[in-house]
Structures are given as C-alpha cells and as structure tokens.
Design a protein around this motif. Structure first.
Motif, PDB file in Angstrom:
ATOM      1  N   ALA A 189      24.760  38.587  58.331  1.00  0.00           N
ATOM      2  CA  ALA A 189      24.543  37.159  58.615  1.00  0.00           C
ATOM      3  C   ALA A 189      25.397  36.277  57.713  1.00  0.00           C
ATOM      4  CB  ALA A 189      23.067  36.814  58.455  1.00  0.00           C
ATOM      5  N   CYS A 190      25.479  36.629  56.452  1.00  0.00           N
ATOM      6  CA  CYS A 190      26.271  35.836  55.503  1.00  0.00           C
ATOM      7  C   CYS A 190      27.766  35.921  55.808  1.00  0.00           C
ATOM      8  CB  CYS A 190      25.996  36.286  54.068  1.00  0.00           C
ATOM      9  SG  CYS A 190      24.319  35.886  53.527  1.00  0.00           S
ATOM     10  N   ALA A 191      28.203  36.999  56.424  1.00  0.00           N
ATOM     11  CA  ALA A 191      29.619  37.169  56.761  1.00  0.00           C
ATOM     12  C   ALA A 191      29.991  36.530  58.099  1.00  0.00           C
ATOM     13  CB  ALA A 191      29.964  38.650  56.784  1.00  0.00           C
ATOM     14  N   MET A 192      29.014  36.161  58.912  1.00  0.00           N
ATOM     15  CA  MET A 192      29.300  35.658  60.252  1.00  0.00           C
ATOM     16  C   MET A 192      30.207  34.419  60.286  1.00  0.00           C
ATOM     17  SD  MET A 192      28.139  37.790  62.434  1.00  0.00           S
ATOM     18  CE  MET A 192      27.963  37.024  64.015  1.00  0.00           C
ATOM     19  N   PRO A 193      30.052  33.438  59.408  1.00  0.00           N
ATOM     20  CA  PRO A 193      30.990  32.301  59.471  1.00  0.00           C
ATOM     21  C   PRO A 193      32.455  32.728  59.292  1.00  0.00           C
ATOM     22  CG  PRO A 193      29.074  31.692  58.185  1.00  0.00           C
ATOM     23  CD  PRO A 193      28.969  33.184  58.462  1.00  0.00           C
ATOM     24  N   LEU A 194      32.709  33.737  58.457  1.00  0.00           N
ATOM     25  CA  LEU A 194      34.077  34.245  58.298  1.00  0.00           C
ATOM     26  C   LEU A 194      34.585  34.919  59.567  1.00  0.00           C
ATOM     27  CD1 LEU A 194      33.834  35.793  54.728  1.00  0.00           C
ATOM     28  CD2 LEU A 194      35.005  33.681  55.383  1.00  0.00           C
ATOM     29  N   MET A 195      33.652  35.425  60.362  1.00  0.00           N
ATOM     30  CA  MET A 195      34.031  36.129  61.576  1.00  0.00           C
ATOM     31  C   MET A 195      34.559  35.185  62.652  1.00  0.00           C
ATOM     32  SD  MET A 195      31.134  39.036  61.794  1.00  0.00           S
ATOM     33  CE  MET A 195      30.734  40.003  60.350  1.00  0.00           C
ATOM     34  N   GLU A 196      34.421  33.882  62.416  1.00  0.00           N
ATOM     35  CA  GLU A 196      35.015  32.902  63.323  1.00  0.00           C
ATOM     36  C   GLU A 196      36.539  33.010  63.298  1.00  0.00           C
ATOM     37  OE1 GLU A 196      33.567  30.527  65.284  1.00  0.00           O
ATOM     38  OE2 GLU A 196      31.512  30.472  64.574  1.00  0.00           O
ATOM     39  N   ILE A 197      37.103  33.435  62.154  1.00  0.00           N
ATOM     40  CA  ILE A 197      38.566  33.447  62.014  1.00  0.00           C
ATOM     41  C   ILE A 197      39.179  34.848  62.020  1.00  0.00           C
ATOM     42  CG2 ILE A 197      38.685  31.227  60.824  1.00  0.00           C
ATOM     43  CD1 ILE A 197      38.844  32.766  58.173  1.00  0.00           C
ATOM     44  N   ILE A 198      38.365  35.888  61.902  1.00  0.00           N
ATOM     45  CA  ILE A 198      38.874  37.264  61.919  1.00  0.00           C
ATOM     46  C   ILE A 198      38.662  37.828  63.330  1.00  0.00           C
ATOM     47  CG2 ILE A 198      38.687  39.583  60.956  1.00  0.00           C
ATOM     48  CD1 ILE A 198      37.560  38.261  58.399  1.00  0.00           C
ATOM     49  N   PRO A 199      39.734  38.062  64.076  1.00  0.00           N
ATOM     50  CA  PRO A 199      39.599  38.517  65.460  1.00  0.00           C
ATOM     51  C   PRO A 199      38.748  39.780  65.596  1.00  0.00           C
ATOM     52  CG  PRO A 199      41.889  38.023  64.936  1.00  0.00           C
ATOM     53  CD  PRO A 199      41.124  37.968  63.643  1.00  0.00           C
ATOM     54  N   PHE A 200      37.874  39.767  66.571  1.00  0.00           N
ATOM     55  CA  PHE A 200      37.034  40.896  66.970  1.00  0.00           C
ATOM     56  C   PHE A 200      35.987  41.315  65.937  1.00  0.00           C
ATOM     57  CE2 PHE A 200      41.143  41.478  69.152  1.00  0.00           C
ATOM     58  CZ  PHE A 200      40.712  41.210  70.439  1.00  0.00           C
ATOM     59  N   SER A 201      35.916  40.641  64.808  1.00  0.00           N
ATOM     60  CA  SER A 201      34.919  41.034  63.812  1.00  0.00           C
ATOM     61  C   SER A 201      33.504  40.689  64.281  1.00  0.00           C
ATOM     62  CB  SER A 201      35.216  40.396  62.454  1.00  0.00           C
ATOM     63  OG  SER A 201      35.247  38.993  62.546  1.00  0.00           O
ATOM     64  N   ALA A 202      33.348  39.591  65.036  1.00  0.00           N
ATOM     65  CA  ALA A 202      32.021  39.248  65.560  1.00  0.00           C
ATOM     66  C   ALA A 202      31.548  40.307  66.553  1.00  0.00           C
ATOM     67  CB  ALA A 202      32.031  37.867  66.210  1.00  0.00           C
ATOM     68  N   THR A 203      32.479  40.886  67.303  1.00  0.00           N
ATOM     69  CA  THR A 203      32.126  41.951  68.242  1.00  0.00           C
ATOM     70  C   THR A 203      31.644  43.188  67.481  1.00  0.00           C
ATOM     71  OG1 THR A 203      33.761  41.114  69.796  1.00  0.00           O
ATOM     72  CG2 THR A 203      32.993  43.356  70.143  1.00  0.00           C
ATOM     73  N   ALA A 204      32.318  43.522  66.374  1.00  0.00           N
ATOM     74  CA  ALA A 204      31.888  44.660  65.556  1.00  0.00           C
ATOM     75  C   ALA A 204      30.511  44.400  64.956  1.00  0.00           C
ATOM     76  CB  ALA A 204      32.901  44.929  64.448  1.00  0.00           C
TER      77      ALA A 204
END
Length: 193
Positions: free
Chosen positions: A139-154
């Motif tokens: 959850a804490c990493a999710m805002p960063l996943m806005e800019i790292i491609p495909f990380s939200a999918t992982a």
C-alpha cells in the motif's frame, strides 16, 4: 449471503455488480463479495489492479489507500472492516471491470481445482500479521507505482494471490505470493537505484 469460497465465486459476484447499463461503485463491488471477510476484498482490489482500470491515473494510489485501510485492520484483528464513504462511493468503469473479469475467468476453474487448505497458520492467526504487514508495504508503495510501468499490475497479482490464499486457507499459495512480492520488489529496487 455467505462469503465466496473460491476465485470463480468472487468473479461471478463482481460481474453481477458491474451491470453495463449503470455505473458501479467500489461499495457495490465490496457488498457483493462480502464486507466481513478480508480475503475476498483483497482479492477484489488485486483483480481491479490486474484489469485495465489500473491504467487510469490515480487508481493505483486510491487502491493503495484501500489496501492500507484494510491491512491495518487485519493487523489489529478486527472482525470485519470499515472504509470511509468517499472511497465506497467511487465509481468504476463497468466495461473495463467486465473486460478484466472475462480475461480471468478461463483460469478460475484451473486455479480453484488446485487450491485447498494447507499450512493454514500462514493465513490465519500469527501468519495474518505477516500478510497484513506485506499488504501495508504494498500500500505504501502504490503511489510510486503510478510512474513505474506495470508495477501496479504486479502489486495487483500479489494482492489477488494473498486474498485467494485467505479465502481457500492455502498457506502454500500465500508463501508463493510472498516470494513473488519479494522478487518483484527486489527487481524494482535494483532498476530504480
């Protein structure tokens, strides 16, 4: 209505809430999968992040807030959970939600046939603290996943695995999810640093 017992039941319930002729809210989805159990809700958030919805700006961050609310409540061992109204009233695009569910349905029967209760302490009792802690880190990493491609999918995949492990009481699946999460986190850290 009882809580879903497998992946196919969760997908069926989400599909029922995502009727094409109206907008569906996150609260509608939560109500259909069961608001008393953490497993179906974590899995639902994971499925949402696996769908094309995760590409909409702000969805990974909103999902991170949801996960944080739920994971903290897992850590304090609440019976059921509470989410604020402004989250429950957020609208989700039904067409993208249904597209994601259709993509996952062929795998549901295959997955459900292989899950059964084993290593239950990993998903119940003391193990729930570890799962909750990992979900807080995601959850804490999710805002960063806005800019790292495909990380939200992982992240969505990991959450779906953790939720499914909690539903089926399959500790082996939870351990595999932890291994996957650690591998992806290591890969992201190595590439970012």
């Amino acid at each position: 209505m009882s809580d879903p017992a497998n992946l196919q039941q969760v997908l069926d319930r989400i599909s029922q809430s995502a009727v094409r002729d109206r907008q569906v809210t996150f609260g509608d989805v939560i109500d259909t999968v069961g608001s008393r159990s953490f497993g179906p809700v974590l899995m639902t958030i994971g499925i949402l992040l696996l769908s094309p919805i995760s590409g909409i700006p702000g969805v990974p961050t909103l999902s991170g807030l949801l996960i944080l609310f739920i994971a903290v409540q897992i850590l304090v061992l609440q019976e059921g959970f509470w989410l604020p109204a402004w989250i429950m009233e957020r609208h989700l695009p039904s067409d993208k939600l249904l597209k994601g569910i259709r993509f996952l349905e062929p795998a549901a029967t295959f997955i459900d046939a292989r899950l059964h209760p084993r290593l239950v302490l990993v998903v119940r009792g003391p193990g729930s603290y570890l799962l909750g802690g990992i979900c807080v880190a995601i959850a804490c990493a999710m805002p960063l996943m806005e800019i790292i491609p495909f990380s939200a999918t992982a992240a969505g995949f990991a959450l779906a695995v953790f939720g499914l492990a909690m539903i089926s009481l399959d500790g082996l699946l939870a351990l595999l999810g932890m291994l996957f999460t650690g591998s992806v986190a290591t890969m992201i850290l190595v590439n970012v640093l």
